[in-house]
Design an enzyme around this catalytic site. Structure first.
Site, short mmCIF file in Angstrom:
data_model
loop_
_atom_site.label_atom_id
_atom_site.label_comp_id
_atom_site.label_asym_id
_atom_site.label_seq_id
_atom_site.Cartn_x
_atom_site.Cartn_y
_atom_site.Cartn_z
N SER A 1 0.86 -1.18 0.00
CA SER A 1 0.00 0.00 0.00
C SER A 1 0.90 1.23 0.00
O SER A 1 2.08 1.13 0.36
CB SER A 1 -0.86 0.00 1.27
OG SER A 1 -1.48 1.26 1.47
N TYR B 1 -1.79 -1.40 10.36
CA TYR B 1 -1.85 -1.63 8.91
C TYR B 1 -0.59 -1.07 8.23
O TYR B 1 0.00 -1.70 7.37
CB TYR B 1 -3.12 -0.97 8.36
CG TYR B 1 -3.36 -1.16 6.87
CD1 TYR B 1 -3.78 -2.39 6.36
CD2 TYR B 1 -3.19 -0.10 5.98
CE1 TYR B 1 -4.03 -2.55 5.00
CE2 TYR B 1 -3.44 -0.25 4.62
CZ TYR B 1 -3.86 -1.49 4.14
OH TYR B 1 -4.10 -1.64 2.79
#
Ligand SMILES: NC(=O)c1ccc[n+]([C@@H]2O[C@H](COP(=O)([O-])OP(=O)(O)OC[C@H]3O[C@@H](n4cnc5c(N)ncnc54)[C@H](O)[C@@H]3O)[C@@H](O)[C@H]2O)c1
Length: 256
Positions: free
Chosen positions: A143, A156
């Protein structure tokens, strides 16, 4: 039409969002797709979309955080299709939105179990078959949050950072074996994961969209197909000289 002709791909988290879009695109390009998905109905739906359009896909109910589950599904893909050319490590969750001092171990582990151990287990059990086949392409979905900080989702960030580092390490370890390993770093892509995340925010999805549109220089969030095309390039032989790469698909977010 034939960019992945006669190849076999395992795509994890293929029941929704980018995993589903990538599965459909790969099948259109001549690839046999092993749909690895924890949600049976969503996984089966992806398979029916592909097979009813003339493609070749099969569903395996897999929790990528469960080592035995991953091992037996990977072995079964070999029994079914005979080889594995491509692994797309796509399954992921965002977990809780808390700062480090507020997090419990269980909340930390929840994200790492899926986002990091999932990539580890799938890579661990697929690589021996790629070694036997003397080639392979692995694409890890990290990401923008794997290389940058932000206002949200601390575990995350750490998990996607681990995926970024695992990609570099595996790329080096397997380069001589003709197994390429690359990571994709999407910006905000409108998938069920993001819609759920945005709805939880104060002001709901509308407020979330406004923030995210402003953060992407191109002026809007991305679509699953934007990432699917990146996976297609990295999975295909067109990228035969590309390994250890960090591909941002983010409307310019990481350029700032
Ligand atoms: N959507 C975004 O904006 C965005 C941005 C950057 C990175 N990513 C990453 O891209 C990947 C795909 O994201 P998405 O938005 O398409 O997600 P999504 O939530 O829409 O789809 C993810 C799929 O993975 C499945 N899944 C979840 N846990 C699983 C498990 N333990 N085993 C097997 N399957 C499991 C879900 O059931 C779901 O079908 C994820 O790794 C995510 O972190 C997404």
């Amino acid at each position: 039409m034939d960019r992945l002709k006669d190849k076999v791909a395992i795509i994890t988290g293929a029941g929704a969002g980018m995993g589903r879009e990538t599965s459909i695109l790969f099948a259109k390009e001549g690839c046999k797709v092993a749909v690895f998905e924890i949600n049976e109905k969503d996984g089966m739906d992806t398979v029916s979309i592909i097979n009813s359009n003339g493609g070749n896909a099969k569903f395996w109910k897999v929790d990528v955080s469960n080592e035995l589950n991953v091992k037996s599904a990977v072995d079964d893909v070999i029994n079914t299709y005979g080889k594995i050319d491509i692994l797309i490590n796509n399954a992921g969750i965002t977990g809780v939105d808390k700062k480090t001092h507020e997090l419990s171990l269980a909340e930390w582990d929840q994200v790492f179990n899926v986002d990091v151990k999932g990539v580890f287990f799938c890579t661990k059990y697929v690589v021996p078959y790629m070694l036997k086949n003397k080639k392979g392409s692995i694409v890890n979905l990290s990401s923008i949050y794997g290389t940058l900080g932000s206002h949200e989702l601390t575990p995350y960030h750490a998990a996607k950072g681990a995926v970024f580092a695992m990609t570099k390490q595996d790329a080096l370890n397997y380069a001589k074996d003709n197994i390429r390993v690359n990571s994709i770093h999407p910006g905000t892509i409108m998938t069920p994961l993001v819609i759920e995340l945005g709805s939880r925010m104060e002001g709901g999805l509308e407020a979330y969209n406004k923030i995210m549109n402003e953060k992407h220089p191109i002026g809007h969030a991305g679509e699953p197909i934007d990432v699917a095309y990146g996976c297609l390039y990295l999975a295909s032989d067109e990228s035969k000289f590309v390994t250890g790469a960090t591909l941002y698909i983010d409307g310019g977010y990481s350029a700032m």
